[in-house]
Design a protein around this motif. Sequence first.
Motif, PDB file in Angstrom:
ATOM      1  N   ASP A  99      -1.404  71.876  60.119  1.00 28.92           N
ATOM      2  CA  ASP A  99      -2.349  70.793  60.379  1.00 28.92           C
ATOM      3  C   ASP A  99      -1.927  69.520  59.647  1.00 28.92           C
ATOM      4  N   THR A 100      -1.531  69.672  58.397  1.00 28.86           N
ATOM      5  CA  THR A 100      -1.092  68.526  57.603  1.00 28.86           C
ATOM      6  C   THR A 100       0.155  67.912  58.220  1.00 28.86           C
ATOM      7  N   TRP A 101       1.091  68.749  58.651  1.00 33.77           N
ATOM      8  CA  TRP A 101       2.325  68.264  59.265  1.00 33.77           C
ATOM      9  C   TRP A 101       2.028  67.485  60.544  1.00 33.77           C
ATOM     10  N   ARG A 102       1.158  68.041  61.379  1.00 35.12           N
ATOM     11  CA  ARG A 102       0.800  67.348  62.629  1.00 35.12           C
ATOM     12  C   ARG A 102       0.170  65.982  62.342  1.00 35.12           C
ATOM     13  N   SER A 103      -0.711  65.926  61.361  1.00 38.92           N
ATOM     14  CA  SER A 103      -1.341  64.651  60.995  1.00 38.92           C
ATOM     15  C   SER A 103      -0.307  63.655  60.493  1.00 38.92           C
ATOM     16  N   PHE A 104       0.638  64.141  59.714  1.00 39.06           N
ATOM     17  CA  PHE A 104       1.692  63.281  59.193  1.00 39.06           C
ATOM     18  C   PHE A 104       2.553  62.723  60.320  1.00 39.06           C
ATOM     19  N   VAL A 105       2.947  63.586  61.244  1.00 36.38           N
ATOM     20  CA  VAL A 105       3.779  63.157  62.368  1.00 36.38           C
ATOM     21  C   VAL A 105       3.022  62.150  63.232  1.00 36.38           C
ATOM     22  N   GLU A 106       1.751  62.408  63.480  1.00 36.06           N
ATOM     23  CA  GLU A 106       0.948  61.463  64.266  1.00 36.06           C
ATOM     24  C   GLU A 106       0.875  60.102  63.566  1.00 36.06           C
ATOM     25  N   ALA A 107       0.663  60.106  62.261  1.00 35.25           N
ATOM     26  CA  ALA A 107       0.602  58.855  61.508  1.00 35.25           C
ATOM     27  C   ALA A 107       1.938  58.123  61.557  1.00 35.25           C
ATOM     28  N   MET A 108       3.026  58.860  61.423  1.00 31.77           N
ATOM     29  CA  MET A 108       4.358  58.245  61.499  1.00 31.77           C
ATOM     30  C   MET A 108       4.599  57.646  62.876  1.00 31.77           C
ATOM     31  N   ASP A 109       4.153  58.338  63.931  1.00 34.16           N
ATOM     32  CA  ASP A 109       4.289  57.799  65.287  1.00 34.16           C
ATOM     33  C   ASP A 109       3.501  56.511  65.446  1.00 34.16           C
ATOM     34  N   LEU A 110       2.305  56.473  64.861  1.00 40.22           N
ATOM     35  CA  LEU A 110       1.496  55.259  64.930  1.00 40.22           C
ATOM     36  C   LEU A 110       2.186  54.095  64.233  1.00 40.22           C
ATOM     37  N   ILE A 111       2.838  54.389  63.117  1.00 41.75           N
ATOM     38  CA  ILE A 111       3.493  53.340  62.326  1.00 41.75           C
ATOM     39  C   ILE A 111       4.823  52.917  62.949  1.00 41.75           C
ATOM     40  N   THR A 112       5.611  53.900  63.361  1.00 36.92           N
ATOM     41  CA  THR A 112       6.990  53.603  63.774  1.00 36.92           C
ATOM     42  C   THR A 112       7.200  53.605  65.277  1.00 36.92           C
ATOM     43  N   GLY A 113       6.164  53.899  66.047  1.00 39.39           N
ATOM     44  CA  GLY A 113       6.311  54.009  67.497  1.00 39.39           C
ATOM     45  C   GLY A 113       6.768  52.725  68.159  1.00 39.39           C
ATOM     46  N   GLU A 114       7.258  52.882  69.363  1.00 40.23           N
ATOM     47  CA  GLU A 114       7.817  51.753  70.124  1.00 40.23           C
ATOM     48  C   GLU A 114       6.772  50.675  70.414  1.00 40.23           C
ATOM     49  N   GLN A 115       5.501  51.042  70.448  1.00 38.35           N
ATOM     50  CA  GLN A 115       4.474  50.041  70.746  1.00 38.35           C
ATOM     51  C   GLN A 115       4.408  48.951  69.674  1.00 38.35           C
ATOM     52  N   HIS A 116       5.032  49.196  68.511  1.00 40.95           N
ATOM     53  CA  HIS A 116       5.017  48.201  67.433  1.00 40.95           C
ATOM     54  C   HIS A 116       6.304  47.396  67.374  1.00 40.95           C
TER      55      HIS A 116
END
Length: 117
Positions: A99-116
């Motif tokens: 669960d912690t890993w999934r939350s971390f990956v989701e947060a990283m995607d929000l920060i580093t994703g292509e939409q930014h």
Amino acid sequence: MTDIDARLLDREMKKGSAELIVLSIVEGRARHGYEISKLIEQRSGGRLSFHIASLYPLLYRLEERGWLHGRWVEKPGERRRRFYELTPLGKQVLARQRDTWRSFVEAMDLITGEQHA
């Protein structure tokens, strides 16, 4: 990024996820250290590898914490091996770490994703 920087980052990322990796590998059934090492390499497509010298101390720590149970198995014609399996507590820890890993990956995607970009 230099090769040295990339190796350091790889080592730090591996250290931070080592418990999750090992607990996940032994989730299905008991496995011995060499098999765990080979499965990590195989399942990661060769991107990750754990040397036996660093894997066994991790296995011992997980066993001391009560997350893994180890037992010696001897087979005719083979040397004895210690097989590790998840304990009930280890299953709980694995679920929390996932669960912690999934939350971390989701947060990283929000920060580093292509939409930014």
